[in-house]
Design an enzyme around this catalytic site. Structure first.
Site, PDB file in Angstrom:
ATOM      1  N   HIS A 151     -37.655   2.106  25.952  1.00  0.00           N
ATOM      2  CA  HIS A 151     -38.509   1.002  26.401  1.00  0.00           C
ATOM      3  C   HIS A 151     -38.579   0.921  27.930  1.00  0.00           C
ATOM      4  O   HIS A 151     -39.473   0.281  28.471  1.00  0.00           O
ATOM      5  CB  HIS A 151     -38.037  -0.330  25.794  1.00  0.00           C
ATOM      6  CG  HIS A 151     -36.710  -0.820  26.280  1.00  0.00           C
ATOM      7  ND1 HIS A 151     -35.526  -0.590  25.616  1.00  0.00           N
ATOM      8  CD2 HIS A 151     -36.373  -1.547  27.376  1.00  0.00           C
ATOM      9  CE1 HIS A 151     -34.524  -1.162  26.266  1.00  0.00           C
ATOM     10  NE2 HIS A 151     -35.012  -1.747  27.341  1.00  0.00           N
ATOM     11  N   ASP A 173     -35.436   4.465  20.543  1.00  0.00           N
ATOM     12  CA  ASP A 173     -35.378   3.853  21.878  1.00  0.00           C
ATOM     13  C   ASP A 173     -34.647   4.785  22.838  1.00  0.00           C
ATOM     14  O   ASP A 173     -33.542   4.511  23.286  1.00  0.00           O
ATOM     15  CB  ASP A 173     -34.686   2.486  21.812  1.00  0.00           C
ATOM     16  CG  ASP A 173     -34.961   1.646  23.062  1.00  0.00           C
ATOM     17  OD1 ASP A 173     -35.648   2.146  23.976  1.00  0.00           O
ATOM     18  OD2 ASP A 173     -34.470   0.499  23.124  1.00  0.00           O
ATOM     19  N   GLY A 253     -31.149  -5.222  32.649  1.00  0.00           N
ATOM     20  CA  GLY A 253     -30.812  -4.210  33.654  1.00  0.00           C
ATOM     21  C   GLY A 253     -29.822  -3.192  33.138  1.00  0.00           C
ATOM     22  O   GLY A 253     -29.660  -2.115  33.710  1.00  0.00           O
ATOM     23  N   SER A 255     -30.140  -1.836  30.135  1.00  0.00           N
ATOM     24  CA  SER A 255     -30.836  -0.992  29.163  1.00  0.00           C
ATOM     25  C   SER A 255     -30.718   0.487  29.506  1.00  0.00           C
ATOM     26  O   SER A 255     -30.905   0.888  30.657  1.00  0.00           O
ATOM     27  CB  SER A 255     -32.315  -1.375  29.096  1.00  0.00           C
ATOM     28  OG  SER A 255     -32.478  -2.639  28.511  1.00  0.00           O
ATOM     29  N   SER A 270     -29.839  -0.390  23.902  1.00  0.00           N
ATOM     30  CA  SER A 270     -31.214  -0.737  23.545  1.00  0.00           C
ATOM     31  C   SER A 270     -31.501  -2.208  23.820  1.00  0.00           C
ATOM     32  O   SER A 270     -32.489  -2.553  24.475  1.00  0.00           O
ATOM     33  CB  SER A 270     -31.462  -0.430  22.064  1.00  0.00           C
ATOM     34  OG  SER A 270     -32.741  -0.859  21.659  1.00  0.00           O
TER      35      SER A 270
END
Length: 299
Positions: A151, A173, A253, A255, A270
């Site tokens: 993402h 993801d 942040g 991710s 994720s």
């Protein structure tokens, strides 16, 4: 008569001896002088505050491609310059560090000084989006990439380390960002206190396993795997399947950040709920699926 001659001859002998002694003393003093001079110019003459001041002067000179440290034992400020630093830049440093005399020592290093990026480090994308590197990987040709969350890389563009090379979201993801400068890609992930944890393989985690994760915002934290094959509906049709559920906390942040156990890469952050003040639940994309999809391996 003879006694007078004796007195006359004995006086020059005494003078000669005196002169010889004086000469010897003078020679000894002269031979000792270089040692004394060496002692005066040695490390004892350069104080810690003088070395600190010299370092501050190099900082003000602001020459990119340099690094410096104080060698207190030798009374020197050692400045290392990479291949991008020219003669004019070195002259600017020398001009900035004027005292004490001889304190500055210049050394050359091959290549170019650059920042290193490892798993757990922040990367910045188009529009200022901030995510975290999961694991650095390479393909069979030696090209190097950063694995992160899909993402994050869903919108094509260039990140702080290079361009997006692949992205899979929703459903999965994970995403791939190619390093514009492969030399900046560092193996391993950032552990507690910024230490580098060596990662040499990847596998599927198991329920109840003790795991750790690192986020660009939260830093390094450890917890437990609570479930496998979880599905998360993030809304707007963004549904991700087959995730690893943990009791680690993550924040915006983080991710893409790594999930690991020992030397094994396990997953990529994720999403999640809660926060690190009150606790939370976080979900991770299994990293083995991403590695297989792109034909890359961790290093």
């Amino acid at each position: 008569m003879s006694s007078r001659r004796t007195r006359r001859t004995s006086r020059p002998v005494r003078c000669a001896r005196a002169i010889a002694v004086a000469c010897c003393l003078q020679a000894a003093a002269l031979s000792a002088a270089p040692d004394a001079a060496a002692r005066q110019s040695g490390p004892a003459e350069v104080t810690g505050s003088q070395l600190a001041a010299a370092g501050a002067a190099v900082l003000r000179a602001d020459v990119a491609g340099t690094a410096w440290h104080a060698d207190a034992a030798r009374g020197r400020l050692v400045v290392t310059a990479d291949r991008t630093v020219g003669a004019g830049d070195l002259a600017r440093i020398a001009e900035a560090v004027k005292a004490p005399a001889g304190v500055l020592e210049i050394r050359r290093t091959a290549g170019r000084l650059t920042e290193r990026v490892a798993g757990g480090d922040v990367i910045v994308g188009p529009g200022g989006v901030r995510c975290t590197v999961g694991f650095n990987v390479e393909d069979s040709s030696g090209a190097r990439y950063a694995l992160t969350a899909g993402h994050c890389t869903a919108t094509p563009g260039t990140w702080s380390i290079g361009p997006v090379a692949g992205s899979s979201f929703p459903g999965d993801d994970f995403g791939l960002v190619e390093y514009a400068d492969p030399s900046t890609a560092e193996g391993g992930v950032r552990g507690p206190g910024g230490t580098l944890v060596d990662i040499s393989a990847a596998r599927i985690p198991s329920v109840g396993e003790r795991v750790c994760g690192t986020g660009g915002v939260t830093g390094a934290r450890c917890g437990t795997v609570t479930a496998l094959n979880a599905t998360v509906n993030y809304g707007s049709g963004n549904i991700v399947y087959g995730l690893v559920r943990t009791n680690l906390c993550t924040q915006p942040g983080d991710s893409g950040g790594p999930l690991y156990s020992g030397r094994f890469a396990l997953g990529l952050a994720s999403g999640g709920s809660g926060n690190c003040a009150s606790g939370g639940t976080s979900y991770f994309q299994p990293v083995v699926e991403a590695l297989n999809a792109y034909g890359v391996s961790v290093f």
